[in-house]
Design a protein around this motif. Structure first.
Motif, mmCIF file in Angstrom:
data_model
loop_
_atom_site.group_PDB
_atom_site.id
_atom_site.type_symbol
_atom_site.label_atom_id
_atom_site.label_comp_id
_atom_site.label_asym_id
_atom_site.label_seq_id
_atom_site.Cartn_x
_atom_site.Cartn_y
_atom_site.Cartn_z
ATOM 1 N N SER A 271 0.806 -0.986 0.341
ATOM 2 C CA SER A 271 0.094 0.301 -0.160
ATOM 3 C C SER A 271 0.948 1.384 -0.470
ATOM 4 O O SER A 271 1.671 0.930 0.920
ATOM 5 N N PRO A 272 0.491 2.161 -0.885
ATOM 6 C CA PRO A 272 1.432 3.003 -0.954
ATOM 7 C C PRO A 272 1.514 3.696 1.009
ATOM 8 O O PRO A 272 0.366 3.463 1.771
ATOM 9 N N LEU A 273 2.042 5.115 0.990
ATOM 10 C CA LEU A 273 2.454 5.623 2.619
ATOM 11 C C LEU A 273 2.672 7.070 2.395
ATOM 12 O O LEU A 273 3.476 6.709 1.092
ATOM 13 N N HIS A 274 2.124 7.435 2.711
ATOM 14 C CA HIS A 274 2.095 9.236 3.464
ATOM 15 C C HIS A 274 2.698 9.380 4.458
ATOM 16 O O HIS A 274 1.994 8.869 5.580
ATOM 17 N N PRO A 275 3.449 10.495 4.690
ATOM 18 C CA PRO A 275 3.624 10.658 5.856
ATOM 19 C C PRO A 275 2.781 12.112 6.851
ATOM 20 O O PRO A 275 1.753 12.373 5.509
ATOM 21 N N VAL A 276 2.389 11.857 7.796
ATOM 22 C CA VAL A 276 1.362 12.499 8.780
ATOM 23 C C VAL A 276 2.213 13.538 9.556
ATOM 24 O O VAL A 276 1.617 14.389 9.502
ATOM 25 N N VAL A 277 3.117 13.376 10.481
ATOM 26 C CA VAL A 277 3.270 14.308 11.476
ATOM 27 C C VAL A 277 5.022 13.530 11.831
ATOM 28 O O VAL A 277 5.536 12.333 11.192
ATOM 29 N N SER A 278 5.863 15.127 11.529
ATOM 30 C CA SER A 278 7.277 13.934 12.942
ATOM 31 C C SER A 278 7.305 15.388 13.470
ATOM 32 O O SER A 278 6.821 16.585 13.494
ATOM 33 N N ALA A 279 8.218 15.053 14.518
ATOM 34 C CA ALA A 279 8.501 16.133 15.890
ATOM 35 C C ALA A 279 9.696 15.565 16.329
ATOM 36 O O ALA A 279 10.041 14.387 16.440
ATOM 37 N N ARG A 280 10.040 16.279 17.274
ATOM 38 C CA ARG A 280 11.728 16.655 17.846
ATOM 39 C C ARG A 280 11.307 15.529 19.571
ATOM 40 O O ARG A 280 10.411 15.280 19.716
ATOM 41 N N LEU A 281 12.145 14.019 19.686
ATOM 42 C CA LEU A 281 12.186 12.907 20.804
ATOM 43 C C LEU A 281 12.740 13.145 21.653
ATOM 44 O O LEU A 281 14.054 11.909 20.721
#
Length: 363
Positions: free
Chosen positions: A169-179
């Motif tokens: 299935s195609p994937l899409h970025p949702v969110v990224s954040a500092r961790l």
């Protein structure tokens, strides 16, 4: 009209229905069938299916059929004819190997030969994608579209659904954040969501890796028991922490955390495999008795995430040559295999030996 669900969304509906014990209808050029997952089947719905007449069958994989000494005339699957007096316990006993050693004689089992098995193959693909036991009760019906409409059931077309289930299935970025992490306060978590309604996958980025040079990378499949609970039956937890520690020490790296628990069969089936291991079977034999292949994971997911993040070359932290092959076939260049030999203990030595002997791991 755009409000109408497409085939990907129809498959997601069917997957959810089967997990809840709701039948689905599969339609193809050769006709239509009513399908129920063996694992979530109940006595009333089995009786209702029997009342339709005809000859219902239990579709199982060739792996499960081999355990039961049933003829898999269709190659990759067998269509086991349900006896006229078959009740729910019989169906579950054929589908689930939990009590095979207590009651080894379940036959003789009659399997169908000839005819089109395409809809049965689609039924097994659907239940496997739903992380259920790979076994489905299948009954031929007439006017599949009309039957589905009258009973409010999801109707799945063979011609478009079968190829879709074979694809990643195609994937899409949702969110990224500092961790900030113990191994590096320069951590960042990226979330990726597949279009098919499946589980999300994650990427842990350490530092600011240069996209123009090979990045230290690890494809890590989720392991609830090892990663979170500290299980001694596998080496997953130590490998996860060891990979992150190495990336932290180097200052950069990417760890892909792929939600493919139990080599892609799901946590419930993984626990079934553990139970079979307690009966004396190794990890590969247990998977086969359940009806699965040695490894059901799709590492193309990892390659896709790396590409979305801008990486094309990696130094891969792995002991598994299959990961290297899949990365290269998916367009990711592997310039170096970096060994990751951690976590051996008295509880998992047989497991690791099986990985080396039967799965080709370089341990």
């Amino acid at each position: 009209m755009s409000l109408t669900p497409d085939v990907t969304e129809i498959i997601a509906r069917a997957r959810a229905d089967l997990r809840m014990g709701v039948p689905v209808v599969l339609c193809g050029d050769a006709g239509a069938v009513l399908v129920m997952a063996a694992e979530t089947l109940d006595a009333q719905r089995l009786a209702d299916l029997s009342a339709l007449g005809g000859t219902p069958v239990l579709a199982i994989t060739a792996r499960r059929a081999a355990t039961l000494k049933a003829r898999a005339y269709d190659g990759d699957l067998a269509r086991v004819v349900l006896p006229p007096d078959a009740r729910l316990p019989w169906v579950l006993a054929v589908a689930d190997p939990a009590d095979d050693l207590k009651t080894p004689m379940k036959g003789p089992l009659t399997t169908q030969r000839g005819g089109d098995s395409g809809l049965h193959r689609l039924a097994l693909a659907l239940v496997k994608s739903a992380r259920l036991l790979p076994a489905a009760v299948v009954q031929t019906i007439s006017d599949g579209a009309g039957f589905a409409a009258r009973h409010g059931l999801t109707s799945v077309p063979l011609d478009t659904a079968a190829p879709k289930l074979m694809q990643t299935s195609p994937l899409h970025p949702v969110v990224s954040a500092r961790l900030p992490l113990e191994v590096s306060d320069a951590g960042r978590l990226h979330i990726f969501r597949p279009e098919d309604g499946g589980e999300e996958h994650y990427a842990v980025e350490i530092g600011q890796p240069n996209r123009d040079t090979p990045v230290l990378a690890r494809l890590h499949s989720a392991c609830f028991t090892g990663d979170l609970m500290g299980s001694l039956k596998c080496d997953c937890g130590p490998q996860l922490r060891g990979a992150l520690a190495q990336m932290g020490a180097e200052g950069t790296g990417v760890l892909l955390y792929l939600n493919q628990e139990g080599r892609g069969i799901g946590l419930a089936n993984k626990m079934r495999a553990y139970s079979l291991q307690d009966q004396g079977f190794d990890t590969v034999e247990a998977n086969h008795r359940l009806g699965f292949e040695d490894d059901e994971r799709d590492f193309r997911i990892g390659a896709r995430i790396l590409s979305l993040m801008g990486f094309s070359t990696v130094r891969l932290l792995t002991n598994n040559p299959a990961k290297i092959t899949m990365m290269r076939e998916s367009g990711i260049q592997v310039t170096e295999r970096v060994p990751l030999k951690l976590g051996k203990n008295t509880h998992n030595h047989a497991y690791l030996a099986t990985k080396a002997a039967k799965s080709g791991h370089l341990l």
